[in-house]
Design a protein around this motif. Structure first.
Motif, mmCIF file in Angstrom:
data_model
loop_
_atom_site.group_PDB
_atom_site.id
_atom_site.type_symbol
_atom_site.label_atom_id
_atom_site.label_comp_id
_atom_site.label_asym_id
_atom_site.label_seq_id
_atom_site.Cartn_x
_atom_site.Cartn_y
_atom_site.Cartn_z
ATOM 1 N N VAL A 1 0.865 -1.176 0.000
ATOM 2 C CA VAL A 1 0.000 0.000 0.000
ATOM 3 C C VAL A 1 0.911 1.239 0.000
ATOM 4 O O VAL A 1 1.855 1.301 0.787
ATOM 5 C CB VAL A 1 -0.854 0.031 1.294
ATOM 6 C CG1 VAL A 1 -1.749 1.267 1.316
ATOM 7 C CG2 VAL A 1 -1.628 -1.256 1.453
ATOM 8 N N VAL A 2 0.615 2.209 -0.866
ATOM 9 C CA VAL A 2 1.369 3.462 -0.860
ATOM 10 C C VAL A 2 0.460 4.547 -0.293
ATOM 11 O O VAL A 2 -0.597 4.837 -0.852
ATOM 12 C CB VAL A 2 1.844 3.841 -2.272
ATOM 13 C CG1 VAL A 2 2.715 5.084 -2.214
ATOM 14 C CG2 VAL A 2 2.602 2.677 -2.908
ATOM 15 N N LYS A 3 0.887 5.107 0.803
ATOM 16 C CA LYS A 3 0.011 6.049 1.509
ATOM 17 C C LYS A 3 0.216 7.496 1.103
ATOM 18 O O LYS A 3 -0.588 8.366 1.453
ATOM 19 C CB LYS A 3 0.244 5.911 3.017
ATOM 20 C CG LYS A 3 -0.109 4.517 3.530
ATOM 21 C CD LYS A 3 -0.106 4.453 5.032
ATOM 22 C CE LYS A 3 1.289 4.640 5.573
ATOM 23 N NZ LYS A 3 1.323 4.552 7.058
ATOM 24 N N GLY A 4 1.284 7.757 0.380
ATOM 25 C CA GLY A 4 1.544 9.127 -0.042
ATOM 26 C C GLY A 4 2.918 9.218 -0.655
ATOM 27 O O GLY A 4 3.550 8.200 -0.960
ATOM 28 N N VAL A 5 3.366 10.436 -0.812
ATOM 29 C CA VAL A 5 4.688 10.678 -1.385
ATOM 30 C C VAL A 5 5.433 11.599 -0.427
ATOM 31 O O VAL A 5 4.857 12.552 0.129
ATOM 32 C CB VAL A 5 4.592 11.316 -2.793
ATOM 33 C CG1 VAL A 5 5.979 11.555 -3.386
ATOM 34 C CG2 VAL A 5 3.759 10.424 -3.718
ATOM 35 N N GLN A 6 6.701 11.277 -0.231
ATOM 36 C CA GLN A 6 7.538 12.040 0.704
ATOM 37 C C GLN A 6 7.550 13.532 0.414
ATOM 38 O O GLN A 6 7.501 13.961 -0.731
ATOM 39 C CB GLN A 6 8.989 11.554 0.612
ATOM 40 C CG GLN A 6 9.233 10.177 1.172
ATOM 41 C CD GLN A 6 10.675 9.750 0.949
ATOM 42 O OE1 GLN A 6 11.342 10.227 0.047
ATOM 43 N NE2 GLN A 6 11.131 8.839 1.783
ATOM 44 N N SER A 7 7.737 14.269 1.451
ATOM 45 C CA SER A 7 8.095 15.679 1.365
ATOM 46 C C SER A 7 9.565 15.755 0.961
ATOM 47 O O SER A 7 10.394 15.016 1.486
ATOM 48 C CB SER A 7 7.891 16.313 2.739
ATOM 49 O OG SER A 7 8.315 17.648 2.749
ATOM 50 N N ILE A 8 9.880 16.606 0.027
ATOM 51 C CA ILE A 8 11.256 16.695 -0.498
ATOM 52 C C ILE A 8 11.690 18.152 -0.551
ATOM 53 O O ILE A 8 10.912 19.024 -0.959
ATOM 54 C CB ILE A 8 11.371 16.129 -1.935
ATOM 55 C CG1 ILE A 8 10.654 14.781 -2.054
ATOM 56 C CG2 ILE A 8 12.837 16.027 -2.367
ATOM 57 C CD1 ILE A 8 10.599 14.252 -3.490
ATOM 58 N N ARG A 9 12.935 18.403 -0.143
ATOM 59 C CA ARG A 9 13.553 19.708 -0.409
ATOM 60 C C ARG A 9 14.974 19.489 -0.911
ATOM 61 O O ARG A 9 15.689 18.643 -0.386
ATOM 62 C CB ARG A 9 13.609 20.570 0.863
ATOM 63 C CG ARG A 9 12.248 21.040 1.305
ATOM 64 C CD ARG A 9 12.379 22.124 2.357
ATOM 65 N NE ARG A 9 11.068 22.435 2.901
ATOM 66 C CZ ARG A 9 10.841 23.422 3.766
ATOM 67 N NH1 ARG A 9 11.850 24.171 4.186
ATOM 68 N NH2 ARG A 9 9.623 23.663 4.211
ATOM 69 N N TRP A 10 15.321 20.294 -1.889
ATOM 70 C CA TRP A 10 16.684 20.231 -2.446
ATOM 71 C C TRP A 10 17.400 21.545 -2.177
ATOM 72 O O TRP A 10 16.809 22.634 -2.287
ATOM 73 C CB TRP A 10 16.643 19.952 -3.949
ATOM 74 C CG TRP A 10 16.331 18.512 -4.265
ATOM 75 C CD1 TRP A 10 16.228 17.476 -3.396
ATOM 76 C CD2 TRP A 10 16.071 17.953 -5.568
ATOM 77 N NE1 TRP A 10 15.926 16.312 -4.066
ATOM 78 C CE2 TRP A 10 15.824 16.569 -5.390
ATOM 79 C CE3 TRP A 10 16.030 18.485 -6.859
ATOM 80 C CZ2 TRP A 10 15.552 15.719 -6.463
ATOM 81 C CZ3 TRP A 10 15.751 17.637 -7.928
ATOM 82 C CH2 TRP A 10 15.510 16.266 -7.727
ATOM 83 N N TYR A 11 18.697 21.415 -1.901
ATOM 84 C CA TYR A 11 19.523 22.569 -1.540
ATOM 85 C C TYR A 11 20.847 22.534 -2.297
ATOM 86 O O TYR A 11 21.396 21.454 -2.533
ATOM 87 C CB TYR A 11 19.873 22.536 -0.044
ATOM 88 C CG TYR A 11 18.691 22.349 0.867
ATOM 89 C CD1 TYR A 11 18.056 23.443 1.456
ATOM 90 C CD2 TYR A 11 18.186 21.078 1.130
ATOM 91 C CE1 TYR A 11 16.964 23.267 2.292
ATOM 92 C CE2 TYR A 11 17.090 20.894 1.956
ATOM 93 C CZ TYR A 11 16.481 21.987 2.537
ATOM 94 O OH TYR A 11 15.401 21.795 3.357
ATOM 95 N N ASN A 12 21.345 23.716 -2.622
ATOM 96 C CA ASN A 12 22.738 23.838 -3.047
ATOM 97 C C ASN A 12 23.509 24.540 -1.942
ATOM 98 O O ASN A 12 23.093 25.607 -1.480
ATOM 99 C CB ASN A 12 22.858 24.655 -4.338
ATOM 100 C CG ASN A 12 22.537 23.823 -5.558
ATOM 101 O OD1 ASN A 12 22.796 22.619 -5.586
ATOM 102 N ND2 ASN A 12 21.969 24.449 -6.569
ATOM 103 N N LEU A 13 24.617 23.937 -1.542
ATOM 104 C CA LEU A 13 25.461 24.560 -0.524
ATOM 105 C C LEU A 13 26.811 24.912 -1.115
ATOM 106 O O LEU A 13 27.360 24.162 -1.930
ATOM 107 C CB LEU A 13 25.658 23.626 0.668
ATOM 108 C CG LEU A 13 24.442 23.601 1.595
ATOM 109 C CD1 LEU A 13 23.532 22.454 1.241
ATOM 110 C CD2 LEU A 13 24.859 23.552 3.040
ATOM 111 N N GLY A 14 27.319 26.052 -0.700
ATOM 112 C CA GLY A 14 28.656 26.471 -1.110
ATOM 113 C C GLY A 14 29.479 26.788 0.123
ATOM 114 O O GLY A 14 29.002 27.452 1.043
ATOM 115 N N LEU A 15 30.709 26.278 0.138
ATOM 116 C CA LEU A 15 31.628 26.560 1.245
ATOM 117 C C LEU A 15 32.862 27.247 0.679
ATOM 118 O O LEU A 15 33.408 26.812 -0.330
ATOM 119 C CB LEU A 15 32.059 25.268 1.938
ATOM 120 C CG LEU A 15 30.948 24.406 2.543
ATOM 121 C CD1 LEU A 15 31.536 23.119 3.110
ATOM 122 C CD2 LEU A 15 30.200 25.183 3.622
#
Lengths: 443, 443
Positions: free
Chosen positions: A229-243
């Motif tokens: 059973v699939v109850k939903g789809v994950q919450s996703i966030r993408w980031y670019n980091l610079g050091l």
């Protein structure tokens, strides 16, 4: 999140049940797999995989076949302005919008035979099972081929279910171009699938949407269950980091006088992993990954002065994604202070959690339990159902795939699991159709 | 490691002393800096830096100037088959090979005015100070411009001192090519510096070699001292490491079912840093750096299946480099086991520790203390003295450079520090010359 606009359901309806008259119904396992092979007759590759990019000549051929096959099973067809095909078999109450069973027939350029294709084939098998048993369903049934789910030829992914669900305009969808500069509109016209039906929920509604899809992950393979059973789809966030640290000679610069951007990144990667593998966040299914990294200058004896990396955070709940992000921001800032780094932390994409419709989920759950499948998942990847869920009650069924491998010619699902997915879909669909019938009777 | 072949010194000689008659001798600070400016008249760049690649037209012009200036100070010249120039001022005992004071006049393409140039200029200032004071040294003095130390045009670095020291053949040196395919031999011939003297210690010996060089690191800047004794050059080993995990979807793959090659690399970077910043290895000056890293595929939502990185390990002692390597090999293997990675660990370059001659070091130490400089260092970078040390007693003097910056137009050493380096060189040189005189008297 999911809203039903076609039918208002009284809360008193008991859910879900399968009519006794349908208890004997079984999909045909051999036929399901034969249909899958037939659906892979165009665009297959010598390594056992598929290369059928949206709206190419092979996509035209499989669409023609899809229409021919579903026509034999009592369907008429609507093709919309994004090339989405709805093969509709009438029901008892044709004033009601169809219950959609959909997925996609396009593939990645080095894809497999199951991603998307198994969803359409499972829906065709449900259609055929109902048709050969002379069943008149309450609502009409629509088997759907959504165009360009992969987005491999015309980014972004899930483009045409997205137009139907209102996430994108038709104009936007039409103007997407492939690497050679051809638009999706022109290519749909070229293959004869630029339909006349407006592409929108409003113009061409559904009552609900079920989708079978391979898991594309290892959980079912390791749980030794055929479907989930699939109850939903994950919450996703993408980031670019610079050091930004300080370039310096690896030989002449003492360890305590360095601002090593790659050391900072390494500490951040280790800490990020710790956040999602310990305690409650781990228990709630939080995930965080750093997969892309670049350091400069690329010189073995010059300390990295600049490092960029990508961060992918996911969890079933938006609040957990936010929590993981906050933990990263705090700890990364401390690491920057310790090492002497400047940091940029850019959240460039957000996809909020998708929660499928509880009634639909219950229909899938009840059907899956009938064949002994107890696993419940939250999808880690996007699917057409993300966008149908914006308009109509939606749920999904995942089918086991070997080692979780997908987007690869080695993608594989056992024949008996393909049939199991279709069987769970049949049971879930019949339950929901019966639910609509009973709801209407009470109104 | 250093061997003296020209003179056999009895152990009874007390070391080092400066003759009372030389105690008043001071280099001329203004002149030192004027000579430095003169030496930068060709190949300087608008940003204050230098671009004088070996054997180009500007290198020819500065060589012509070097010969003209040293001729005025009583020198005759030997130019060897690699273009190394020896400006020789006779001494009392001209049967003895000269004491060399050398460095290089070539630069990086985006280099500064001090790296190498300050070493030749300091030697010229010592020559001038001795000459204007009508001093007859015991051994002859040779101010040396070593060709192509940077290796920026004709790799590898320190090529022509390397030929002299027997590390490379003349044929090898001649056949090195620049990016346009021109050989060093052809370019030396073109600018008139393909000399007739054989390039080797045997054919053109020295008795000893002193070199002034900017530190190219931050230690003196932070210690607030102008110059340092250099006791040797670090042991260095370079490695390429490869990690193979398993590519998988960041969304669909649970955290405990991953073989994440970048997570493994990150843990290795953190552990490597820990090994050289804690305990005895840190106290003994061990250094380890990972600066180059590449992960694939470069996709934010695909777990890195392959990561390659470069590892640079250094320490004053070979045994510590070996120890750090062993610690890395052991711990990295454990990390691979934990995460499920395959590892390759390739040591592709070794440079063993260089220990300068104790007598020469004592001469530098004694001279440096006279101007209040107490710092003693082991060089983290290679210099021409690495190769002279293979044949004759060698030592170096480091001069403070701002922020440790080098190989950059921003490279900067204060005028007073330039003079301080020349003064330390003068004192060290006179001590060693006196040592040779006394040693000969005892024999």
């Amino acid at each position: 999140m999911a809203t039903s606009v076609s039918v208002e359901l009284p809360a008193s309806i008991q859910l879900p049940t399968l009519s006794a008259k349908y208890e004997h119904l079984r999909v045909n396992a051999l036929r399901t797999n034969a249909t899958l092979e037939a659906a892979c007759a165009w665009g297959n590759t010598p390594d056992g995989g598929m290369n059928r990019l949206a709206s190419n000549d092979d996509d035209k051929r499989v669409r023609d076949w899809f229409i021919a096959e579903t026509s034999k099973l009592g369907c008429h067809h609507k093709i919309d302005a994004m090339g989405n095909i709805f093969a509709i078999r009438p029901g008892q109450n044709n004033a009601l919008a169809p219950i959609g069973l959909g997925s996609h027939l396009d593939t990645q350029p080095t894809g497999g035979k199951y991603d998307g294709i198994l969803g359409v084939v499972s829906a065709m098998e449900v259609l055929q099972t109902i048709h050969e048993n002379n069943i008149t369903t309450y609502a009409p049934l629509a088997v759907i081929d959504w165009t360009n789910e992969e987005g491999a030829r015309f980014p972004p992914a899930m483009l045409c279910s997205g137009v139907w669900g209102g996430a994108f305009t038709t104009e936007y969808g039409h103007s997407r171009t492939d690497p050679e500069g051809r638009t999706l509109k022109a290519e749909l016209e070229r293959i004869g699938y630029l339909g006349e039906t407006e592409c929108s929920f409003q113009a061409n509604p559904l009552t609900a949407h079920f989708e079978v899809h391979i898991e594309q992950g290892p959980v079912l393979d390791q749980a030794e269950e055929a479907a989930a059973v699939v109850k939903g789809v994950q919450s996703i966030r993408w980031y670019n980091l610079g050091l930004v640290g300080r370039e310096a000679h690896t030989g002449t610069t003492p360890m305590d006088r360095r601002s090593d951007a790659l050391l900072g990144a390494a500490k951040m990667i280790v800490e990020t992993n710790r956040f999602v593998t310990e305690g409650e966040i781990a228990a709630r299914g939080g995930r965080a990954t750093i997969a892309v990294i670049n350091s400069s200058p690329q010189s073995i004896n010059t300390i990295a002065g600049h490092v960029d990396f990508g961060l992918d955070i996911r969890a079933p709940a938006d609040s957990d994604v936010e929590l993981i992000e906050a933990m990263c921001r705090k700890r990364f800032a401390e690491i920057c202070d310790e090492i002497g780094l400047e940091m940029t932390f850019d959240n460039f994409w957000v996809s909020t959690a998708v929660n499928f419709d509880p009634t639909m989920i219950e229909c899938v759950r009840s059907s899956a339990r009938e064949i002994g499948c107890m696993t419940e998942l939250v999808s880690g990847a996007g699917h057409d159902s993300v966008y149908t869920n914006k308009k109509v009650p939606t749920a999904m069924i995942f089918v086991r795939c070997r080692d979780g491998v997908s987007h690869n010619p080695a993608e594989y699902t056992r024949p008996e699991d393909c049939a199991a997915g279709a069987q769970v879909l049949l049971g879930a669909y019949l339950r929901y159709d019966d639910y609509l019938r009973r709801a209407a009777a009470k109104m």
